[in-house]
Design an enzyme around this catalytic site. Sequence first.
Site, short mmCIF file in Angstrom:
data_model
loop_
_atom_site.label_atom_id
_atom_site.label_comp_id
_atom_site.label_asym_id
_atom_site.label_seq_id
_atom_site.Cartn_x
_atom_site.Cartn_y
_atom_site.Cartn_z
N TYR A 63 -14.13 -2.60 -115.48
CA TYR A 63 -13.14 -1.56 -115.16
C TYR A 63 -13.64 -0.21 -115.69
O TYR A 63 -13.88 -0.04 -116.88
CB TYR A 63 -11.79 -1.88 -115.80
CG TYR A 63 -10.98 -2.94 -115.09
CD1 TYR A 63 -11.29 -3.38 -113.81
CD2 TYR A 63 -9.88 -3.52 -115.72
CE1 TYR A 63 -10.53 -4.35 -113.17
CE2 TYR A 63 -9.11 -4.48 -115.09
CZ TYR A 63 -9.44 -4.91 -113.83
OH TYR A 63 -8.68 -5.88 -113.21
N PRO A 210 2.15 -6.37 -108.51
CA PRO A 210 3.55 -6.67 -108.20
C PRO A 210 4.20 -5.69 -107.24
O PRO A 210 5.21 -6.00 -106.62
CB PRO A 210 4.23 -6.61 -109.57
CG PRO A 210 3.38 -5.68 -110.37
CD PRO A 210 1.97 -5.96 -109.92
N LEU A 211 3.61 -4.50 -107.10
CA LEU A 211 4.16 -3.48 -106.21
C LEU A 211 3.28 -3.23 -105.00
O LEU A 211 3.49 -2.28 -104.24
CB LEU A 211 4.39 -2.17 -106.98
CG LEU A 211 5.36 -2.28 -108.16
CD1 LEU A 211 5.47 -0.96 -108.90
CD2 LEU A 211 6.73 -2.76 -107.70
N GLY A 214 1.74 0.15 -104.58
CA GLY A 214 2.75 1.20 -104.48
C GLY A 214 3.67 1.06 -103.28
O GLY A 214 4.66 1.79 -103.17
N LEU A 216 5.86 -1.17 -102.55
CA LEU A 216 7.21 -1.61 -102.89
C LEU A 216 7.99 -0.58 -103.72
O LEU A 216 9.14 -0.80 -104.06
CB LEU A 216 7.15 -2.94 -103.63
CG LEU A 216 6.78 -4.12 -102.72
CD1 LEU A 216 6.37 -5.33 -103.53
CD2 LEU A 216 7.92 -4.47 -101.77
N GLY A 218 8.39 2.39 -102.33
CA GLY A 218 8.97 3.22 -101.27
C GLY A 218 8.25 4.54 -101.08
O GLY A 218 8.73 5.41 -100.34
N LYS A 219 7.07 4.70 -101.72
CA LYS A 219 6.38 5.99 -101.64
C LYS A 219 5.72 6.26 -100.29
O LYS A 219 5.42 7.40 -99.97
CB LYS A 219 5.34 6.09 -102.76
CG LYS A 219 4.15 5.19 -102.59
CD LYS A 219 3.01 5.54 -103.57
CE LYS A 219 3.42 5.37 -105.00
NZ LYS A 219 2.29 5.63 -105.93
#
Length: 315
Positions: A63, A210-211, A214, A216, A218-219
């Site tokens: 990373y 989990p999103l 991004g 999830l 709503g962006k």
Amino acid sequence: METRALGGTGIEVSRLVLGCGNFGGIGSAPAFFGHGESREQAFAIMDRAWELGITTFDTADAYGGGRSETWIGEWRRGKGPEVREGLVLSTKVFHSVEGDPADHGLAPERIRRQLEGSLRRLGVERVDMYLTHEPDPDTPLADTLAALDELVREGKVRAIGASNVDGELLRAAPGYDFVQNSYSLLDRDPEHDVLPLCEAEGLGFEAFGPLSGGWLTGKYRRGEPPPRGSRMTQRPESYLHLDDERVYRALEELARRAVERDTTPAALAIAWLLGDERVTAVVLGPRRPEHLEAGIAALELRLSPDERAEVAGLF
């Protein structure tokens, strides 16, 4: 902060894990080494995570070309014994720290060499959790597992995990203690075989992404360009298929239900994951300290099985 036992490892992890993949880069991609969050920004995120009770930090040797591990180690050294002794560290091996396309994989001698580098950058003598970042078709699985088991017996690693794996590999690899795979309302693949297998074998399971980059939150809006600096402008390949009318309709309904609960779509999406008893922890990858708030809000949302099913049915 609630904690959970990571399978049968004896390790307690916070239900929310700080994912450090954006420290000094965007994951393990050499093209983005030196990008992502700066050292100062990474320190601010780690400070806030610890304040919120997030005691488990997840990284990987590659990373940011080693920057992520280095900065975690520097942050840790600047803290008192409560942090240094209480921090649970997880790192991974497969990709090149230098960005050399020929330097990758899970050969035993390479695993040992890479772990020594991780321990040096993190400033520790032992890492709690050590994961294979992805499968290596060029190295016999038995050789990889034997090398990892040897590191456990030497006291350099407490538990062995596998990331980005399927059920077929897990069934062939009885040496793994836990799994870390992508899992979200928009990525349900683990439900087919990995989650049932983890449950049956008593393995821990951590959900990253989990999103869904991004989505999830709503962006992203239909017909509009993605926000500057968002995942859809940096390594968007894994999410291009989500640019679909059915997804936008589901996201609008998720947002409506979040408003009904006086929360955000992100918090509701994370709460859906936390409500699955097979999920040990959820890995968050915040770009700013305030992004952690959705995870904290999710801990307060208790979804019943019927409510989880209704939310899942949207997608």
